[in-house]
Design a protein around this motif. Sequence first.
Motif, PDB file in Angstrom:
ATOM      1  N   UNK A  43       0.816  -1.164   0.062  1.00  0.00           N
ATOM      2  CA  UNK A  43      -0.315   0.391   0.147  1.00  0.00           C
ATOM      3  C   UNK A  43       0.866   1.511  -0.054  1.00  0.00           C
ATOM      4  N   UNK A  44       2.275   1.145  -0.053  1.00  0.00           N
ATOM      5  CA  UNK A  44       3.052   2.352   0.947  1.00  0.00           C
ATOM      6  C   UNK A  44       3.530   2.615  -1.357  1.00  0.00           C
ATOM      7  N   UNK A  45       3.305   1.706  -1.864  1.00  0.00           N
ATOM      8  CA  UNK A  45       3.812   1.941  -2.846  1.00  0.00           C
ATOM      9  C   UNK A  45       2.617   2.658  -3.699  1.00  0.00           C
ATOM     10  N   UNK A  46       1.715   1.208  -3.680  1.00  0.00           N
ATOM     11  CA  UNK A  46       0.580   2.305  -4.217  1.00  0.00           C
ATOM     12  C   UNK A  46       0.273   3.901  -4.096  1.00  0.00           C
ATOM     13  N   UNK A  47       0.142   4.244  -2.558  1.00  0.00           N
ATOM     14  CA  UNK A  47      -0.108   5.613  -2.421  1.00  0.00           C
ATOM     15  C   UNK A  47       0.961   6.700  -2.140  1.00  0.00           C
ATOM     16  N   UNK A  48       2.075   6.142  -2.107  1.00  0.00           N
ATOM     17  CA  UNK A  48       3.195   7.425  -2.151  1.00  0.00           C
ATOM     18  C   UNK A  48       4.256   7.040  -3.094  1.00  0.00           C
ATOM     19  N   UNK A  49       4.673   6.029  -4.061  1.00  0.00           N
ATOM     20  CA  UNK A  49       5.089   5.474  -4.738  1.00  0.00           C
ATOM     21  C   UNK A  49       6.409   4.827  -4.048  1.00  0.00           C
ATOM     22  N   UNK A  50       6.192   4.345  -2.681  1.00  0.00           N
ATOM     23  CA  UNK A  50       7.800   4.332  -1.985  1.00  0.00           C
ATOM     24  C   UNK A  50       8.461   2.975  -2.603  1.00  0.00           C
ATOM     25  N   UNK A  51       8.833   3.061  -3.551  1.00  0.00           N
ATOM     26  CA  UNK A  51       9.563   1.836  -4.395  1.00  0.00           C
ATOM     27  C   UNK A  51      10.542   1.153  -3.414  1.00  0.00           C
ATOM     28  N   UNK A  52      11.220   1.552  -2.804  1.00  0.00           N
ATOM     29  CA  UNK A  52      11.941   0.189  -1.349  1.00  0.00           C
ATOM     30  C   UNK A  52      10.218  -0.732  -0.623  1.00  0.00           C
ATOM     31  N   UNK A  53       9.802   0.603  -0.193  1.00  0.00           N
ATOM     32  CA  UNK A  53       8.679  -0.824  -0.107  1.00  0.00           C
ATOM     33  C   UNK A  53       8.035  -1.616  -0.739  1.00  0.00           C
TER      34      UNK A  53
END
Length: 463
Positions: free
Chosen positions: A258-268
């Motif tokens: 969800x952190x990738x989907x919400x914020x684009x956090x590629x590490x997550x």
Amino acid sequence: MIRSPNRRHALSLMGGTAVAGLTGPPVLAQSEDWAALGADVKAEFRWAWDHYVDRAWGKDEINPVSGTSQSFFIDGHDLGLSLVEALDTLWIMELDDEFQAGVDWVKARLDFDIDGFAQVFETNIRLVGGLLSAHLACGDPVLLDKAKDLADRLMKAFDASPHGLPYRYVNLKTGAVRDPETNLAEIGTYATEFGLLGQLTGEPKYYAAAKRAMKHALDMRSDKGLMAANIHAETGQFTSRNASIDVYADSFYEYLWDSWEMFGDAEMKLWAEECLAAMIAHQGKRYDGRLWFPMVDYETGAVTGTSQTVLGGYLAGLLGQVGRRAEGDDFLASYTEMQARYTIIPESIDVTTGLPRGKRTGLRPEFADACLNLWLGDRDERYRALTALHYRAMKETSKAAYGYTSLADITTRPMAQGDNCPGYWWSEQMKYYYLMFAEPKRVDLGKLVLSTEANVLRGFVGG
Ligand code: IFL
């Protein structure tokens, strides 16, 4: 970096059987008037809401058989849990008078300056998330202020740990903490609510705290890429050897993706892919041809327990979200079979026998959650049909005089009802049903991001 096994390799490790997909015994409706079914869900939600208003207004949870109520967080001190959980569902259903009455109650009555210990994880997913989604729905700044006030109180539980791993409980007034023996779900289910709060307030400290706690555990993965589910907030060490996809770990994995989907956090995103690949490789096992994910030793991969709860069903949807759709369908089929066999999926089963490990169930939403996430991926009508079975089974077994209730015994006919409507019922399954059946105009399904408690964190039309 942990190498992701390819699909064939993963399946061979799971027992080499062909993917079962959505096969199984249930007879699915050939055609369905989805709009009519959506209207039915809305009518049931409105009916239950009216009883909550009459009998439990501002209380945490209604007991729908007796018409009484109970506290959830702090004994004798209610925080309007069901009301807050219901808000964004009311909004999506265009029950605007009911939504506004709830918002007015929050603004006038909800005060977190309480000298009592609240569970940090539950407070975040249910109340911080509920307030944030209600704020996104209507834009009222007081709802955001309340979410920030509460999150600031929860942050004390992170700050007290030398490793930034939140204690399980915090005193909302004094900031005192207790219960350092915790688990992955309770240290790692903050990133989406805290990240959104950071975006809305301009303060990155919330997401940083949430991600730091997750990274601490991820950095301790074994050579197999697995984490143990239990961890200590003071020592920072794992306190068991059991890797689990299930309760005590589940939403940690959801929040990586969800952190990738919400914020684009590629590490997550990378962590989510690595963790799910490790689960498939080392935890996915076949029993009687069905795929389950029992607990294993996080270093050796040896099976350490053969139970699986209904809550584990979330993983079927998450597998689909991260691009492991075949495995997601395969796992959903295992729960589909449980639903067909028992009508209501047991709270926990022994995967070696498929037999329930107890009689009660908690009015659980995870099967519908998984169906929604898989349906959003390819809009296959079978997911809606499976969800319709879930909805109708709930109506048949859990409807009581003043709302919907947990069950005391699923083995009797008729099933024996308990007497409690958990707060998540207002936020989770009724929203999943409505999103799938009604396709409501206030939500852009292509942009939708739901929290683990199904609070809408992105995707309101115009939001
Ligand atoms: O509160 C719900 C949430 O989805 C969660 N755990 C369990 C609940 C529903 O079964 O993370």
